[in-house]
Write an enzyme that holds these catalytic residues in place. Structure first.
Site, mmCIF file in Angstrom:
data_model
loop_
_atom_site.group_PDB
_atom_site.id
_atom_site.type_symbol
_atom_site.label_atom_id
_atom_site.label_comp_id
_atom_site.label_asym_id
_atom_site.label_seq_id
_atom_site.Cartn_x
_atom_site.Cartn_y
_atom_site.Cartn_z
ATOM 1 N N ARG A 44 23.358 75.924 63.337
ATOM 2 C CA ARG A 44 23.004 76.674 64.549
ATOM 3 C C ARG A 44 24.006 76.460 65.687
ATOM 4 O O ARG A 44 23.623 76.452 66.855
ATOM 5 C CB ARG A 44 21.592 76.314 65.038
ATOM 6 C CG ARG A 44 20.501 76.566 64.017
ATOM 7 C CD ARG A 44 20.145 78.041 63.971
ATOM 8 N NE ARG A 44 18.944 78.250 63.190
ATOM 9 C CZ ARG A 44 17.760 78.551 63.717
ATOM 10 N NH1 ARG A 44 17.626 78.695 65.008
ATOM 11 N NH2 ARG A 44 16.712 78.729 62.953
ATOM 12 N N ARG A 48 21.817 80.181 70.941
ATOM 13 C CA ARG A 48 21.312 80.098 72.306
ATOM 14 C C ARG A 48 21.842 78.974 73.174
ATOM 15 O O ARG A 48 21.690 79.029 74.392
ATOM 16 C CB ARG A 48 19.784 80.079 72.278
ATOM 17 C CG ARG A 48 19.229 81.448 71.917
ATOM 18 C CD ARG A 48 17.758 81.386 71.687
ATOM 19 N NE ARG A 48 17.480 80.539 70.545
ATOM 20 C CZ ARG A 48 16.272 80.204 70.141
ATOM 21 N NH1 ARG A 48 15.225 80.630 70.821
ATOM 22 N NH2 ARG A 48 16.091 79.451 69.085
ATOM 23 N N ARG A 57 24.204 88.932 73.682
ATOM 24 C CA ARG A 57 22.963 89.370 73.048
ATOM 25 C C ARG A 57 22.015 90.106 73.995
ATOM 26 O O ARG A 57 20.986 90.622 73.545
ATOM 27 C CB ARG A 57 22.235 88.140 72.462
ATOM 28 C CG ARG A 57 22.641 87.735 71.050
ATOM 29 C CD ARG A 57 22.028 88.647 69.983
ATOM 30 N NE ARG A 57 20.635 88.972 70.261
ATOM 31 C CZ ARG A 57 19.610 88.179 70.030
ATOM 32 N NH1 ARG A 57 19.788 87.015 69.476
ATOM 33 N NH2 ARG A 57 18.386 88.547 70.335
ATOM 34 N N ASP A 93 20.595 85.432 59.810
ATOM 35 C CA ASP A 93 19.348 84.679 59.740
ATOM 36 C C ASP A 93 18.870 84.692 58.301
ATOM 37 O O ASP A 93 19.221 85.601 57.535
ATOM 38 C CB ASP A 93 18.274 85.277 60.656
ATOM 39 C CG ASP A 93 17.110 84.303 60.816
ATOM 40 O OD1 ASP A 93 17.210 83.394 61.653
ATOM 41 O OD2 ASP A 93 16.128 84.430 60.071
ATOM 42 N N TYR A 168 7.597 81.825 54.907
ATOM 43 C CA TYR A 168 7.478 82.868 55.939
ATOM 44 C C TYR A 168 6.724 84.092 55.408
ATOM 45 O O TYR A 168 5.897 84.678 56.105
ATOM 46 C CB TYR A 168 8.864 83.285 56.451
ATOM 47 C CG TYR A 168 9.463 82.268 57.393
ATOM 48 C CD1 TYR A 168 8.929 82.070 58.666
ATOM 49 C CD2 TYR A 168 10.536 81.475 57.014
ATOM 50 C CE1 TYR A 168 9.453 81.117 59.535
ATOM 51 C CE2 TYR A 168 11.074 80.522 57.873
ATOM 52 C CZ TYR A 168 10.526 80.353 59.135
ATOM 53 O OH TYR A 168 11.034 79.409 59.984
HETATM 54 O O1 CP3 Z 1 25.140 79.122 63.970
HETATM 55 C C1 CP3 Z 1 24.372 79.224 62.984
HETATM 56 O O2 CP3 Z 1 23.873 78.222 62.443
HETATM 57 C C2 CP3 Z 1 24.127 80.588 62.389
HETATM 58 C C3 CP3 Z 1 22.926 81.181 62.785
HETATM 59 C C4 CP3 Z 1 21.571 80.961 62.160
HETATM 60 C C5 CP3 Z 1 20.449 81.584 62.708
HETATM 61 N N1 CP3 Z 1 19.384 81.333 61.899
HETATM 62 C C6 CP3 Z 1 20.469 82.411 63.926
HETATM 63 C C7 CP3 Z 1 19.211 82.551 64.688
HETATM 64 C C8 CP3 Z 1 21.163 80.268 61.022
HETATM 65 C C9 CP3 Z 1 21.957 79.392 60.078
HETATM 66 C C10 CP3 Z 1 19.771 80.522 60.875
HETATM 67 C C11 CP3 Z 1 18.978 80.023 59.739
HETATM 68 C C12 CP3 Z 1 17.525 79.950 59.874
HETATM 69 N N2 CP3 Z 1 16.656 80.860 60.417
HETATM 70 C C13 CP3 Z 1 16.747 78.911 59.318
HETATM 71 C C14 CP3 Z 1 17.295 77.740 58.557
HETATM 72 C C15 CP3 Z 1 17.857 76.728 59.495
HETATM 73 C C16 CP3 Z 1 16.832 75.915 60.196
HETATM 74 O O3 CP3 Z 1 16.831 75.934 61.433
HETATM 75 O O4 CP3 Z 1 16.049 75.236 59.525
HETATM 76 C C17 CP3 Z 1 15.393 79.183 59.597
HETATM 77 C C18 CP3 Z 1 14.215 78.325 59.223
HETATM 78 C C19 CP3 Z 1 15.348 80.431 60.281
HETATM 79 C C20 CP3 Z 1 14.157 81.162 60.760
HETATM 80 C C21 CP3 Z 1 14.251 81.368 62.213
HETATM 81 N N3 CP3 Z 1 14.984 82.380 62.786
HETATM 82 C C22 CP3 Z 1 13.724 80.564 63.260
HETATM 83 C C23 CP3 Z 1 12.865 79.347 63.061
HETATM 84 C C24 CP3 Z 1 14.158 81.123 64.485
HETATM 85 C C25 CP3 Z 1 13.952 80.593 65.892
HETATM 86 C C26 CP3 Z 1 12.873 81.293 66.625
HETATM 87 C C27 CP3 Z 1 12.961 80.992 68.119
HETATM 88 O O5 CP3 Z 1 13.276 81.921 68.864
HETATM 89 O O6 CP3 Z 1 12.738 79.829 68.514
HETATM 90 C C28 CP3 Z 1 14.931 82.252 64.167
HETATM 91 C C29 CP3 Z 1 15.626 83.139 65.111
HETATM 92 C C30 CP3 Z 1 17.073 82.888 65.243
HETATM 93 N N4 CP3 Z 1 17.946 82.743 64.207
HETATM 94 C C31 CP3 Z 1 17.796 82.784 66.451
HETATM 95 C C32 CP3 Z 1 19.134 82.593 66.116
HETATM 96 C C33 CP3 Z 1 20.307 82.456 67.056
HETATM 97 C C34 CP3 Z 1 17.179 82.892 67.843
HETATM 98 C C35 CP3 Z 1 16.964 84.330 68.176
HETATM 99 C C36 CP3 Z 1 17.666 84.737 69.438
HETATM 100 O O7 CP3 Z 1 18.756 84.246 69.732
HETATM 101 O O8 CP3 Z 1 17.109 85.640 70.108
#
Ligand code: CP3
Length: 361
Positions: A44, A48, A57, A93, A168
């Site tokens: 990640r 953010r 974004r 994602d 999920y």
């Molecule tokens: O830089 C990186 O690592 C690449 C981006 C990345 C995202 N999601 C972007 C994202 C990666 C590798 C993921 C993987 C992901 N998504 C996982 C596995 C990694 C982990 O954290 O265990 C999981 C479980 C998800 C599911 C998911 N998607 C979650 C739990 C969330 C967060 C929700 C929140 O808003 O708190 C997301 C959304 C998400 N994925 C965001 C980003 C940047 C946030 C959305 C936004 O920016 O508006």
């Protein structure tokens, strides 16, 4: 990857020559070769915590941004420019391939992936058709842009593992206890196996698309696998994750397997077939390597919350990890889970410099 599989326009010398991608500290560490310094990247790292990301974004929904190659490339590059990390991770994602096959899901800000109609019956399975590479043409395009822009910095592709994706889909959203998921796993093993097998196929195709477009390594995120006891992981989850790793083995790119709270599963994460196993902060790196067994590199494992402490405290914890990894063949420095959204980006930049300086050989 053979020369003929390379996307045209990608200069060969950045791949194989000394100083090229294959010679990068990250890929060398994945292969357990000697390195000039311990490579570091952050799960990640894009997203953010970066003001430039939040700006880009503005007004664009998460899943929409994942379908725009120009945006994906720029967001992926942002942390590489800012922090000087040793690898980029493709911005996407884990639910993107599910969206691409038509599953009615969305990512709700501050919540995570939400599925309108959860998948719990045999009839529901029909909604999980195989992924066609053409469903995610934007991924091929974005990876192509990135491998050209990144030069000698490797690009890591990724996907969600079958269990974490199933959680999920079956729960309908993020879950603390995974109760519906486990009810299905224990209550209808046959349907469960079929669900995970379909997800393994989708995940394998999604990784193949990224590798064929030029990704230098891949990581399978089984973020919630730590919710399972080892015997249940072995019987009900490992076969599907092993199928994913098998499906991409022939490309010869390093494969990383990661989960959270998986101290008791580290050996099994290795058995699924990857070259590298990621560990969270609950197990010291040397002990993680012992549990994973010989012949595999280890990735990790600073607690992401440590980055909220003063710089000296962060450095003390990082030093402890480097000390624990001394003598291991193949250590990649990372956090034990993703960067938390409120992290000060400067703390990440400082940590990269610290790891590089302290580990320089
Ligand atoms: O830089 C990186 O690592 C690449 C981006 C990345 C995202 N999601 C972007 C994202 C990666 C590798 C993921 C993987 C992901 N998504 C996982 C596995 C990694 C982990 O954290 O265990 C999981 C479980 C998800 C599911 C998911 N998607 C979650 C739990 C969330 C967060 C929700 C929140 O808003 O708190 C997301 C959304 C998400 N994925 C965001 C980003 C940047 C946030 C959305 C936004 O920016 O508006």
């Amino acid at each position: 990857m053979s020369g003929k599989d390379r996307p045209s326009g990608q200069p060969q010398q950045t791949q194989d020559a000394p100083g090229g991608v294959q010679d990068s500290a990250f890929l060398r560490a994945c292969r357990r070769e000697t390195v000039p310094h311990t490579p570091v990247w952050f799960m990640r790292q894009a997203g953010r915590s970066l003001p430039e990301y939040r700006k880009l974004r503005e007004g664009i929904a998460m899943l929409d941004s994942c379908m725009r190659p120009d945006l994906v490339a720029e967001i992926t590059l942002q942390p590489v420019r800012r922090h000087g990390v040793d690898a980029a991770i493709y911005f996407s994602d884990i639910v993107v391939p599910l969206k691409a096959i038509g599953v009615d899901l969305d990512i709700k800000p501050g919540v995570g992936p939400v599925v309108e109609k959860p998948i719990r019956t045999r009839a529901d399975l029909e909604r999980l058709r195989p992924l066609d590479p053409e469903d995610v043409g934007y991924v091929t395009e974005a990876v192509g842009i990135l491998t050209r822009e990144l030069g000698s910095t490797p690009l890591i592709g990724f996907a969600g593992a079958p269990f974490t994706l199933a959680s999920y889909l079956v729960e309908g959203g993020p879950s603390k206890n995974h109760e519906h998921t486990k009810a299905l796993m224990y209550g209808d093993p046959e349907l469960w196996a079929e669900l995970l097998d379909r997800l393994a196929g989708i995940t394998a195709t999604f990784l193949q698309v990224q590798i064929e477009a030029g990704a230098s390594a891949v990581q399978l995120f089984d973020s919630w696998a730590g919710a399972l006891a080892p015997e249940d992981y072995r019987a009900s989850v490992l076969p599907a994750s092993a199928k994913v790793f098998d499906a991409v083995a022939s490309y010869g790119v390093p494969r990383i397997h990661f989960g959270v709270g998986t101290g008791e599963l580290l050996g099994l994460l290795g058995e699924a077939g990857p070259e590298v196993v990621g560990a969270d902060w609950r197990v010291p790196v040397d002990e993680a390597a012992r549990r994973v067994g010989p012949g595999k590199a280890v990735q990790g494992n600073l607690d992401p919350a440590v980055l909220f402490a003063p710089r000296e405290a962060v450095e003390r914890q990082a030093a402890r990890i480097l000390e624990s990894a001394r003598g291991l063949e193949g250590h990649i420095f990372n956090l034990g889970h993703g960067v938390l959204p409120d992290t000060d980006p400067q703390a990440l930049t400082d940590l990269v410099s610290y790891v590089h300086e302290q580990s320089a050989r």
